[in-house]
Design a protein around this motif. Sequence first.
Motif, PDB file in Angstrom:
ATOM      1  N   UNK A 121     -50.822  19.737 -18.692  1.00 56.46           N
ATOM      2  CA  UNK A 121     -49.625  19.741 -19.509  1.00 56.46           C
ATOM      3  C   UNK A 121     -49.225  21.183 -19.833  1.00 56.46           C
ATOM      4  N   UNK A 122     -47.950  21.457 -19.776  1.00 58.23           N
ATOM      5  CA  UNK A 122     -47.441  22.806 -20.018  1.00 58.23           C
ATOM      6  C   UNK A 122     -47.223  23.037 -21.506  1.00 58.23           C
ATOM      7  N   UNK A 123     -47.686  24.185 -21.967  1.00 56.09           N
ATOM      8  CA  UNK A 123     -47.474  24.615 -23.350  1.00 56.09           C
ATOM      9  C   UNK A 123     -46.280  25.554 -23.336  1.00 56.09           C
ATOM     10  N   UNK A 124     -45.353  25.364 -24.271  1.00 62.47           N
ATOM     11  CA  UNK A 124     -44.117  26.151 -24.263  1.00 62.47           C
ATOM     12  C   UNK A 124     -44.011  27.009 -25.524  1.00 62.47           C
ATOM     13  N   UNK A 125     -43.759  28.300 -25.295  1.00 62.69           N
ATOM     14  CA  UNK A 125     -43.629  29.275 -26.379  1.00 62.69           C
ATOM     15  C   UNK A 125     -42.216  29.841 -26.351  1.00 62.69           C
ATOM     16  N   UNK A 126     -41.556  29.836 -27.505  1.00 59.78           N
ATOM     17  CA  UNK A 126     -40.217  30.420 -27.628  1.00 59.78           C
ATOM     18  C   UNK A 126     -40.279  31.617 -28.559  1.00 59.78           C
ATOM     19  N   UNK A 127     -39.591  32.672 -28.180  1.00 64.47           N
ATOM     20  CA  UNK A 127     -39.511  33.905 -28.960  1.00 64.47           C
ATOM     21  C   UNK A 127     -38.083  34.049 -29.449  1.00 64.47           C
ATOM     22  N   UNK A 128     -37.914  34.311 -30.747  1.00 66.65           N
ATOM     23  CA  UNK A 128     -36.579  34.252 -31.336  1.00 66.65           C
ATOM     24  C   UNK A 128     -36.297  35.481 -32.193  1.00 66.65           C
ATOM     25  N   UNK A 129     -35.149  36.111 -31.941  1.00 62.35           N
ATOM     26  CA  UNK A 129     -34.676  37.205 -32.782  1.00 62.35           C
ATOM     27  C   UNK A 129     -33.219  36.928 -33.155  1.00 62.35           C
ATOM     28  N   UNK A 130     -32.468  37.949 -33.461  1.00 66.55           N
ATOM     29  CA  UNK A 130     -31.099  37.767 -33.924  1.00 66.55           C
ATOM     30  C   UNK A 130     -30.112  37.533 -32.776  1.00 66.55           C
ATOM     31  N   UNK A 131     -30.026  38.476 -31.841  1.00 67.19           N
ATOM     32  CA  UNK A 131     -29.027  38.369 -30.785  1.00 67.19           C
ATOM     33  C   UNK A 131     -29.574  38.082 -29.403  1.00 67.19           C
ATOM     34  N   UNK A 132     -30.905  38.096 -29.259  1.00 68.77           N
ATOM     35  CA  UNK A 132     -31.572  37.846 -27.981  1.00 68.77           C
ATOM     36  C   UNK A 132     -31.225  38.884 -26.927  1.00 68.77           C
ATOM     37  N   UNK A 133     -31.096  40.147 -27.373  1.00 69.69           N
ATOM     38  CA  UNK A 133     -30.878  41.221 -26.408  1.00 69.69           C
ATOM     39  C   UNK A 133     -31.875  42.373 -26.564  1.00 69.69           C
ATOM     40  N   UNK A 134     -32.697  42.357 -27.606  1.00 66.81           N
ATOM     41  CA  UNK A 134     -33.676  43.440 -27.800  1.00 66.81           C
ATOM     42  C   UNK A 134     -35.096  42.905 -27.947  1.00 66.81           C
ATOM     43  N   UNK A 135     -35.439  42.480 -29.148  1.00 64.14           N
ATOM     44  CA  UNK A 135     -36.827  42.153 -29.466  1.00 64.14           C
ATOM     45  C   UNK A 135     -37.361  40.925 -28.739  1.00 64.14           C
ATOM     46  N   UNK A 136     -36.696  39.795 -28.861  1.00 61.92           N
ATOM     47  CA  UNK A 136     -37.250  38.585 -28.232  1.00 61.92           C
ATOM     48  C   UNK A 136     -37.260  38.666 -26.706  1.00 61.92           C
ATOM     49  N   UNK A 137     -36.253  39.252 -26.059  1.00 58.34           N
ATOM     50  CA  UNK A 137     -36.370  39.348 -24.600  1.00 58.34           C
ATOM     51  C   UNK A 137     -37.442  40.346 -24.159  1.00 58.34           C
ATOM     52  N   UNK A 138     -37.645  41.409 -24.949  1.00 61.51           N
ATOM     53  CA  UNK A 138     -38.737  42.331 -24.623  1.00 61.51           C
ATOM     54  C   UNK A 138     -40.067  41.589 -24.717  1.00 61.51           C
ATOM     55  N   UNK A 139     -40.242  40.817 -25.782  1.00 60.66           N
ATOM     56  CA  UNK A 139     -41.475  40.056 -25.956  1.00 60.66           C
ATOM     57  C   UNK A 139     -41.623  39.000 -24.859  1.00 60.66           C
ATOM     58  N   UNK A 140     -40.520  38.404 -24.450  1.00 66.97           N
ATOM     59  CA  UNK A 140     -40.524  37.401 -23.378  1.00 66.97           C
ATOM     60  C   UNK A 140     -41.073  38.014 -22.087  1.00 66.97           C
TER      61      UNK A 140
END
Length: 162
Positions: A1-20
């Motif tokens: 079974x696949x475990x799914x992790x979501x990373x969330x910031x304000x605009x999804x152009x800096x912090x969360x995509x870097x972490x992704x």
Amino acid sequence: MTYRVALICLGNICRSPMAHVVLEDRLAAAGLDDRVEVASSGTGDWHVGHPMDPRAAATLTAAGYDPSRHRARTFSPDWYAENDLLLTMDASNYADVVDHAPTVQQVEQVRMFREFDPEAPGDDLDVPDPYYGGDDGFAEVLAMIERTTDELVARLPDLMDR
């Protein structure tokens, strides 16, 4: 079974995509990329469909990562059903995500990303938003993301067993 992790910031152009990008890299290195999927989004919709901030992308590229696949998306309550763990980048993002929880029980899926940072002071779990600053801010955020991601990946097998 696949475990799914979501990373969330304000605009999804800096912090969360870097972490992704970093998390996908670390999962592959740990041999967990076939068991864990990663997504990222923003609580705001200003940048939907746009690539990562050029400074974030340049910082990742300089560190040997590939930021080219990212396109900004917006968080919605559906993300609760689609993901097992929702990691927010700051307290404001946390509050926004919790406000959208379909049920009280689903709030347990939401955590601060830096809860996994071995260097985080107990009272400050925010990943600072580098958007309005200079290039140094992106490098600092990347260092924070890398050490936090290393700890997250080390703890993922336990999280997946819950």
